[in-house]
Write a protein that holds these residues in place. Structure first.
Motif, PDB file in Angstrom:
ATOM      1  N   GLY A 224       0.675  -1.172   0.176  1.00 23.68           N
ATOM      2  CA  GLY A 224      -0.089  -0.024  -0.145  1.00 23.68           C
ATOM      3  C   GLY A 224       0.751   1.086  -0.043  1.00 23.68           C
ATOM      4  N   GLU A 225       0.318   2.504   0.464  1.00 23.54           N
ATOM      5  CA  GLU A 225       0.954   3.485   0.012  1.00 23.54           C
ATOM      6  C   GLU A 225       2.242   3.853   1.176  1.00 23.54           C
ATOM      7  OE1 GLU A 225      -2.228   6.545   2.434  1.00 23.54           O
ATOM      8  OE2 GLU A 225      -2.095   6.511   0.145  1.00 23.54           O
ATOM      9  N   ASP A 226       1.890   3.219   2.259  1.00 22.34           N
ATOM     10  CA  ASP A 226       3.187   3.384   3.372  1.00 22.34           C
ATOM     11  C   ASP A 226       4.066   2.425   3.377  1.00 22.34           C
ATOM     12  OD1 ASP A 226       1.656   5.394   4.384  1.00 22.34           O
ATOM     13  OD2 ASP A 226       0.227   3.963   5.806  1.00 22.34           O
ATOM     14  N   ALA A 227       3.890   1.373   2.105  1.00 22.22           N
ATOM     15  CA  ALA A 227       4.997   0.126   2.253  1.00 22.22           C
ATOM     16  C   ALA A 227       6.412   0.552   2.245  1.00 22.22           C
ATOM     17  CB  ALA A 227       4.421  -1.003   1.308  1.00 22.22           C
ATOM     18  N   ALA A 228       6.630   1.552   1.155  1.00 20.85           N
ATOM     19  CA  ALA A 228       7.915   1.922   0.669  1.00 20.85           C
ATOM     20  C   ALA A 228       8.598   2.590   2.003  1.00 20.85           C
ATOM     21  CB  ALA A 228       7.958   3.005  -0.549  1.00 20.85           C
ATOM     22  N   ALA A 229       7.916   3.580   2.600  1.00 21.09           N
ATOM     23  CA  ALA A 229       8.372   4.066   4.093  1.00 21.09           C
ATOM     24  C   ALA A 229       8.686   3.146   4.930  1.00 21.09           C
ATOM     25  CB  ALA A 229       7.267   5.284   4.555  1.00 21.09           C
ATOM     26  N   GLU A 230       7.847   2.125   5.017  1.00 23.86           N
ATOM     27  CA  GLU A 230       8.165   1.202   6.229  1.00 23.86           C
ATOM     28  C   GLU A 230       9.307   0.386   5.888  1.00 23.86           C
ATOM     29  OE1 GLU A 230       4.585  -1.063   7.861  1.00 23.86           O
ATOM     30  OE2 GLU A 230       3.380   0.115   6.728  1.00 23.86           O
ATOM     31  N   ILE A 231       9.579  -0.079   4.739  1.00 22.46           N
ATOM     32  CA  ILE A 231      10.919  -0.825   4.181  1.00 22.46           C
ATOM     33  C   ILE A 231      11.912  -0.042   4.369  1.00 22.46           C
ATOM     34  CG2 ILE A 231      11.822  -1.820   2.316  1.00 22.46           C
ATOM     35  CD1 ILE A 231       8.933  -2.870   1.359  1.00 22.46           C
ATOM     36  N   ARG A 232      11.966   1.174   4.011  1.00 26.01           N
ATOM     37  CA  ARG A 232      13.084   2.151   4.007  1.00 26.01           C
ATOM     38  C   ARG A 232      13.305   2.172   5.652  1.00 26.01           C
ATOM     39  NH1 ARG A 232      15.902   3.278  -0.641  1.00 26.01           N
ATOM     40  NH2 ARG A 232      16.689   5.064   0.871  1.00 26.01           N
ATOM     41  N   GLU A 233      12.414   2.372   6.513  1.00 25.94           N
ATOM     42  CA  GLU A 233      12.743   2.365   7.994  1.00 25.94           C
ATOM     43  C   GLU A 233      13.095   1.155   8.419  1.00 25.94           C
ATOM     44  OE1 GLU A 233      10.292   3.354  12.201  1.00 25.94           O
ATOM     45  OE2 GLU A 233       9.058   3.494  10.194  1.00 25.94           O
ATOM     46  N   LEU A 234      12.951  -0.069   7.923  1.00 24.10           N
ATOM     47  CA  LEU A 234      13.363  -1.313   8.492  1.00 24.10           C
ATOM     48  C   LEU A 234      14.809  -1.539   8.020  1.00 24.10           C
ATOM     49  CD1 LEU A 234      10.381  -3.485   7.741  1.00 24.10           C
ATOM     50  CD2 LEU A 234      11.362  -2.735  10.098  1.00 24.10           C
ATOM     51  N   THR A 235      15.221  -1.078   6.982  1.00 23.59           N
ATOM     52  CA  THR A 235      16.551  -0.975   6.338  1.00 23.59           C
ATOM     53  C   THR A 235      17.381   0.152   6.700  1.00 23.59           C
ATOM     54  OG1 THR A 235      16.014   0.027   4.169  1.00 23.59           O
ATOM     55  CG2 THR A 235      15.703  -2.385   4.609  1.00 23.59           C
ATOM     56  N   GLY A 236      17.005   0.702   7.866  1.00 22.56           N
ATOM     57  CA  GLY A 236      17.793   1.968   8.296  1.00 22.56           C
ATOM     58  C   GLY A 236      17.921   3.111   7.241  1.00 22.56           C
ATOM     59  N   GLY A 237      16.879   3.273   6.203  1.00 18.80           N
ATOM     60  CA  GLY A 237      17.053   4.301   5.359  1.00 18.80           C
ATOM     61  C   GLY A 237      17.902   3.966   4.028  1.00 18.80           C
ATOM     62  N   ILE A 238      18.523   2.782   4.082  1.00 17.18           N
ATOM     63  CA  ILE A 238      19.379   2.299   3.130  1.00 17.18           C
ATOM     64  C   ILE A 238      18.898   1.984   1.950  1.00 17.18           C
ATOM     65  CG2 ILE A 238      21.558   0.923   2.468  1.00 17.18           C
ATOM     66  CD1 ILE A 238      22.233   1.227   5.388  1.00 17.18           C
ATOM     67  N   GLY A 239      17.802   1.027   2.213  1.00 14.65           N
ATOM     68  CA  GLY A 239      17.033   0.227   1.111  1.00 14.65           C
ATOM     69  C   GLY A 239      17.635  -1.324   1.263  1.00 14.65           C
ATOM     70  N   ALA A 240      16.878  -1.898  -0.056  1.00  8.94           N
ATOM     71  CA  ALA A 240      17.370  -3.246   0.318  1.00  8.94           C
ATOM     72  C   ALA A 240      18.192  -3.717  -1.144  1.00  8.94           C
ATOM     73  CB  ALA A 240      15.937  -4.153  -0.200  1.00  8.94           C
ATOM     74  N   THR A 241      19.383  -4.414  -0.423  1.00  6.83           N
ATOM     75  CA  THR A 241      20.134  -4.776  -1.513  1.00  6.83           C
ATOM     76  C   THR A 241      19.842  -5.821  -2.464  1.00  6.83           C
ATOM     77  OG1 THR A 241      22.066  -4.877   0.141  1.00  6.83           O
ATOM     78  CG2 THR A 241      22.385  -6.142  -1.754  1.00  6.83           C
ATOM     79  N   LEU A 242      18.576  -6.432  -2.568  1.00  4.39           N
ATOM     80  CA  LEU A 242      17.975  -7.136  -3.378  1.00  4.39           C
ATOM     81  C   LEU A 242      16.541  -7.001  -3.215  1.00  4.39           C
ATOM     82  CD1 LEU A 242      17.530  -9.329  -5.660  1.00  4.39           C
ATOM     83  CD2 LEU A 242      17.551 -10.961  -3.868  1.00  4.39           C
ATOM     84  N   VAL A 243      15.809  -6.514  -4.300  1.00  3.85           N
ATOM     85  CA  VAL A 243      14.235  -6.494  -4.574  1.00  3.85           C
ATOM     86  C   VAL A 243      13.945  -7.551  -5.507  1.00  3.85           C
ATOM     87  CG1 VAL A 243      12.288  -5.073  -4.841  1.00  3.85           C
ATOM     88  CG2 VAL A 243      14.315  -3.972  -3.944  1.00  3.85           C
ATOM     89  N   LEU A 244      13.328  -8.735  -5.010  1.00  5.46           N
ATOM     90  CA  LEU A 244      12.738  -9.598  -5.775  1.00  5.46           C
ATOM     91  C   LEU A 244      11.084  -9.445  -5.969  1.00  5.46           C
ATOM     92  CD1 LEU A 244      13.635 -12.260  -7.417  1.00  5.46           C
ATOM     93  CD2 LEU A 244      12.778 -13.213  -5.208  1.00  5.46           C
ATOM     94  N   ASP A 245      10.905  -8.982  -7.158  1.00  6.54           N
ATOM     95  CA  ASP A 245       9.514  -8.682  -7.539  1.00  6.54           C
ATOM     96  C   ASP A 245       8.852  -9.830  -8.001  1.00  6.54           C
ATOM     97  OD1 ASP A 245       7.110  -7.678  -8.454  1.00  6.54           O
ATOM     98  OD2 ASP A 245       8.005  -5.785  -9.039  1.00  6.54           O
ATOM     99  N   CYS A 246       7.872 -10.398  -7.332  1.00  6.34           N
ATOM    100  CA  CYS A 246       7.375 -11.873  -7.969  1.00  6.34           C
ATOM    101  C   CYS A 246       5.840 -11.418  -8.685  1.00  6.34           C
ATOM    102  CB  CYS A 246       7.174 -12.679  -6.884  1.00  6.34           C
ATOM    103  SG  CYS A 246       8.792 -13.387  -6.142  1.00  6.34           S
ATOM    104  N   VAL A 247       5.626 -10.024  -8.812  1.00  3.78           N
ATOM    105  CA  VAL A 247       4.444  -9.754  -9.358  1.00  3.78           C
ATOM    106  C   VAL A 247       4.586  -9.162 -10.603  1.00  3.78           C
ATOM    107  CG1 VAL A 247       2.468  -8.152  -9.162  1.00  3.78           C
ATOM    108  CG2 VAL A 247       3.209  -9.375  -7.081  1.00  3.78           C
ATOM    109  N   GLY A 248       5.428  -8.019 -10.962  1.00  4.48           N
ATOM    110  CA  GLY A 248       5.790  -7.442 -11.965  1.00  4.48           C
ATOM    111  C   GLY A 248       4.749  -6.315 -12.487  1.00  4.48           C
ATOM    112  N   SER A 249       4.021  -6.032 -11.655  1.00  6.03           N
ATOM    113  CA  SER A 249       2.811  -4.675 -12.259  1.00  6.03           C
ATOM    114  C   SER A 249       3.064  -3.478 -11.990  1.00  6.03           C
ATOM    115  CB  SER A 249       1.297  -5.046 -11.122  1.00  6.03           C
ATOM    116  OG  SER A 249       2.032  -4.516  -9.837  1.00  6.03           O
ATOM    117  N   ASN A 250       2.524  -2.476 -12.455  1.00  8.11           N
ATOM    118  CA  ASN A 250       2.846  -0.951 -12.387  1.00  8.11           C
ATOM    119  C   ASN A 250       3.230  -0.615 -10.893  1.00  8.11           C
ATOM    120  OD1 ASN A 250       2.329  -0.837 -15.136  1.00  8.11           O
ATOM    121  ND2 ASN A 250       0.568   0.169 -14.830  1.00  8.11           N
ATOM    122  N   SER A 251       2.228  -1.003  -9.807  1.00 14.07           N
ATOM    123  CA  SER A 251       2.518  -0.690  -8.602  1.00 14.07           C
ATOM    124  C   SER A 251       3.753  -1.285  -7.915  1.00 14.07           C
ATOM    125  CB  SER A 251       1.323  -0.816  -7.940  1.00 14.07           C
ATOM    126  OG  SER A 251       1.031  -2.220  -7.613  1.00 14.07           O
TER     127      SER A 251
END
Length: 346
Positions: A224-251
């Motif tokens: 949802g709209e808050d997912a990116a912020a939550e993930i950034r927070e969990l990664t200490g603002g660094i982001g993920a070394t790997l993002v594995l997208d098993c959907v592939g939609s616009n969102s």
């Protein structure tokens, strides 16, 4: 025998009576134990005539395992009754990528008119499946073909993608899995088995997020709209070394770009058909965007070893062949947990 076949483009497949194939020279007949129902099959049913170079009809099912029923003349080194997984992508077997085990990258693919069993040639959603060459078989050992079928795609595809980024997934890094369906729930387990990375799963479905935690995710985030912020927070603002997208939609493609770290990797294995507008700063510096496809037959052997060791286990719901249409309806509605496996012989 009964076979679930695509007979007309943009029309539902039908269960038909077809002859049991006879293995010719160099061929192997497999008694199908399990055939996984893949979300990509739904797209295959939707695409118009001419989109793919496949001739109709053909039997669906590109994720297969079973027991050798008969050996064609000249086939050596295999035994009737032996449990096997069927490697899904069928290349020419002669070009350099094929000879290195990556038939996904076959240089003659355009000339073949099909990508494999269930993808232009008869697949495993039938009582028996004809495999054109024993090079496409991998021994299962003591694994049950009904349990092992999803390993040949739902596990092999994320395994291949994760291995491409394995050197980056060191202690202190994070990996995000977007979509905890057939591929995603296996991706979480593979990440846990192979890497020390923090595993973050995201999905729109609360039940699938619960499954992600059950199979080893450190965190589960509602999409949802808050997912990116939550993930950034969990990664200490660094982001993920790997993002594995098993959907592939616009969102999800947009989310990929928002949560990948500098120098990280976005691997898109979902085929929802989304698009991403690229411009300067779409991705952080030195981040990559890749479309891994399936995996090699050597990697399939490695996946099976992980399963035999109890490190990964497909979560699947079994359906008899006469209920194969129900399995796809459940998949379309999003009410499956893990993978649907068709079991023609019970």
């Amino acid at each position: 025998m009964q076979a679930f076949q695509l007979v007309e483009w943009q029309q539902p497949p039908v269960l038909r009576d077809v002859p049991v194939p006879e293995p010719g020279p160099g061929e192997v007949l497999v008694k199908v134990g399990g055939a996984g129902a893949c979300h990509s099959d739904l797209h295959l049913m939707e695409w118009p005539a001419g989109f793919l170079p496949y001739e109709l009809p053909f039997t669906l099912g590109h994720e297969n395992a079973g027991w050798i029923e008969a050996l064609g003349p000249g086939v050596k080194g295999w035994e009737v009754g032996e449990a096997v997984a069927v490697y899904g992508p069928w290349g020419c077997g002669r070009c350099r990528p094929c000879r290195t085990g990556l038939e996904t990258l076959c240089e003659r693919a355009a000339q073949l008119g099909a990508a494999g069993g269930g993808l232009g040639r008869n697949g495993g959603m039938a009582e028996y499946m004809l495999v054109p060459d024993p090079r496409l078989l991998v021994p299962l050992g003591d694994l049950d073909p009904r349990d092992a079928a999803p390993l040949s795609d739902a596990a092999l595809t994320p395994y291949h993608a994760i291995k491409l980024a394995l050197h980056q997934l060191v202690p202190g890094t994070s990996a995000v899995v977007i979509g905890v369906g057939g591929l995603g729930h296996m991706a979480v387990q593979i990440l846990r088995a192979l890497t020390p990375a923090r595993v973050i799963a995201t999905d729109v479905d609360a039940a699938k997020l619960a499954l992600a935690v059950d199979v080893g995710a450190d965190h589960a985030i509602e999409a949802g709209e808050d997912a990116a912020a939550e993930i950034r927070e969990l990664t200490g603002g660094i982001g993920a070394t790997l993002v594995l997208d098993c959907v592939g939609s616009n969102s999800t493609l947009t989310l990929d770009t928002q949560v990948v770290a500098k120098g990280g990797a976005v691997m898109v294995v979902g085929v929802a058909g989304g698009t991403l507008e690229y411009r300067f700063n779409t991705l952080p510096s030195d981040a990559s965007l890749t479309h891994p496809y399936w995996g090699s037959i050597v990697e399939l052997g490695e996946v099976l070893e992980l399963a035999r060791a109890g490190r990964i286990t497909p979560h699947a719901e079994r359906f008899p062949l006469e209920r194969v249409a129900d399995a796809y309806e459940r998949m379309q509605s999003g009410t499956l947990s893990g993978r649907a496996v068709i079991t023609p012989h019970g």
